[in-house]
Design an enzyme around this catalytic site. Structure first.
Site, PDB file in Angstrom:
ATOM      1  N   ASN A   1       3.726   1.855   2.727  1.00  0.00           N
ATOM      2  CA  ASN A   1       5.106   1.845   2.238  1.00  0.00           C
ATOM      3  C   ASN A   1       5.840   3.131   2.636  1.00  0.00           C
ATOM      4  OD1 ASN A   1       4.515  -0.586   1.013  1.00  0.00           O
ATOM      5  ND2 ASN A   1       4.460   0.236  -1.076  1.00  0.00           N
TER       6      ASN A   1
ATOM      7  N   GLY B   1       0.853  -1.184   0.000  1.00  0.00           N
ATOM      8  CA  GLY B   1       0.000   0.000   0.000  1.00  0.00           C
ATOM      9  C   GLY B   1       0.884   1.227   0.000  1.00  0.00           C
TER      10      GLY B   1
ATOM     11  N   GLU C   1      -4.341   6.876  -3.330  1.00  0.00           N
ATOM     12  CA  GLU C   1      -5.020   5.584  -3.167  1.00  0.00           C
ATOM     13  C   GLU C   1      -6.091   5.685  -2.086  1.00  0.00           C
ATOM     14  OE1 GLU C   1      -1.803   2.225  -4.721  1.00  0.00           O
ATOM     15  OE2 GLU C   1      -2.051   2.495  -2.564  1.00  0.00           O
TER      16      GLU C   1
ATOM     17  N   ASP D   1       7.656   5.256  -3.364  1.00  0.00           N
ATOM     18  CA  ASP D   1       7.167   5.560  -2.021  1.00  0.00           C
ATOM     19  C   ASP D   1       8.318   5.936  -1.089  1.00  0.00           C
ATOM     20  OD1 ASP D   1       4.528   4.995  -2.787  1.00  0.00           O
ATOM     21  OD2 ASP D   1       4.823   2.851  -2.407  1.00  0.00           O
TER      22      ASP D   1
ATOM     23  N   GLY E   1      12.990   8.204 -13.358  1.00  0.00           N
ATOM     24  CA  GLY E   1      13.639   6.906 -13.414  1.00  0.00           C
ATOM     25  C   GLY E   1      15.146   7.020 -13.470  1.00  0.00           C
TER      26      GLY E   1
ATOM     27  N   ASP F   1      16.902   8.825 -15.156  1.00  0.00           N
ATOM     28  CA  ASP F   1      17.358  10.202 -15.389  1.00  0.00           C
ATOM     29  C   ASP F   1      17.231  11.081 -14.155  1.00  0.00           C
ATOM     30  OD1 ASP F   1      18.081   9.793 -18.073  1.00  0.00           O
ATOM     31  OD2 ASP F   1      15.999  10.005 -18.714  1.00  0.00           O
TER      32      ASP F   1
ATOM     33  N   ASN G   1       5.685  11.022 -10.793  1.00  0.00           N
ATOM     34  CA  ASN G   1       6.675  10.575 -11.772  1.00  0.00           C
ATOM     35  C   ASN G   1       6.391  11.260 -13.104  1.00  0.00           C
ATOM     36  OD1 ASN G   1       4.641   9.092 -13.140  1.00  0.00           O
ATOM     37  ND2 ASN G   1       5.116   7.222 -11.998  1.00  0.00           N
TER      38      ASN G   1
ATOM     39  N   GLY H   1       0.501   4.219   1.139  1.00  0.00           N
ATOM     40  CA  GLY H   1       0.597   4.879   2.431  1.00  0.00           C
ATOM     41  C   GLY H   1       1.468   4.115   3.402  1.00  0.00           C
TER      42      GLY H   1
END
Length: 279
Positions: free
Chosen positions: A46, A42, A137, A230, A199, A201, A178, A44
């Protein structure tokens, strides 16, 4: 810098059912030869586990079911050092995420929200010195309520990507996404402070659409990307809410994200925040 930042995470708590396969299936395709892992997850939870392991004083506001999975999720967060006394128990089952991870660490995820859809803020008080980190979420109504009630630093991880109401865009001290989410939420181009991960970069920080800081990615062996974002969110919120300069906070968050990628767990084991800040 040693951090004992009081940080509240408001978000999802899920059981992650992860199938590790050679490659991700195409639409309508079955891929065999996988192995199944069942673990705590999850977004949150995490973020809460990562923040606690980095050294923040973390409490978790979320919801689980009355089932055995709910008790298990509480125990996992307790073990990570998270204050779980504000986790609510609901009649809905504990949330579940169905995940497929390929040999390169890339993933596909479907989330069944369960009890996560019934989180309430009744009786919750946020201190002026307390930072708050939320994700998407949970219900947007809950995120709006946070924008109205949180007194201190407010960070929002706008994932999964959804349009954000004006009250959230204007109130949030930090929004984290992201590059895909950044493209899907046009309003972020003018938000006051947005961190974007790219990622391999690295990451960049924008203020009202102007880049003010950047940091390269840290090379590592990719085991699992599920909890990396996370962990990055937890580290960046800790850094910026504690007054760490933007460039240093961004670099430390990238280092934490790399450590998370190298760990097969959704809730990776991490060192203290200072360890990554010094790199």
């Amino acid at each position: 810098m040693s951090t004992s930042l009081p940080l509240t995470i408001v978000g999802s708590i899920n059981v992650d059912l992860t199938a590790r396969a050679d490659r991700l299936p195409e639409a309508g395709e079955t891929v065999g030869g996988g192995t199944l892992v069942r673990e705590a997850g999850g977004k949150g939870a995490n973020q809460a586990a990562a923040a606690a392991r980095l050294g923040a004083r973390v409490r978790m506001i979320g919801a689980v079911g009355t089932d055995a999975d709910g008790a298990w999720m509480r125990s996992e967060l307790d073990a990570a050092g998270v204050d779980t006394t504000s986790i609510q128990t609901r009649e809905q089952p504990t949330g579940v995420a169905l995940i497929v991870v390929d040999r390169e660490g890339e993933n596909q995820i479907a989330v069944c929200e369960g009890a996560n859809g019934e989180i309430e803020l009744d009786g919750v008080v946020f201190g002026a010195d307390e930072a708050v980190l939320a994700q998407l979420e949970i219900s947007m109504d809950l995120v709006v309520a946070l924008a109205e009630q949180v007194q201190g630093y407010l960070a929002v991880n706008a994932a999964p990507a959804r349009d954000l109401p004006d009250v959230v865009l204007e109130r949030a001290d930090l929004i984290i996404v992201n590059e895909t989410e950044y493209a899907l939420i046009p309003a972020l181009r003018t938000a006051k402070r947005v961190a974007v991960t790219y990622g391999a970069d690295g990451a960049r920080l924008f203020e009202s659409g102007v880049e003010v800081a950047s940091a390269p990615a840290v090379k590592t062996t990719v085991e699992n990307t599920v909890g990396a974002g996370d962990a990055f969110c937890a580290a960046l919120t800790i850094g910026l809410a504690s007054g760490v300069p933007a460039g240093s906070a961004l670099a430390a968050a990238c280092a934490v994200g790399a450590a998370a990628v190298a760990d097969p767990r959704s809730q990776p084991l991490l060192s203290s925040y200072d360890t990554y800040l010094a790199r």
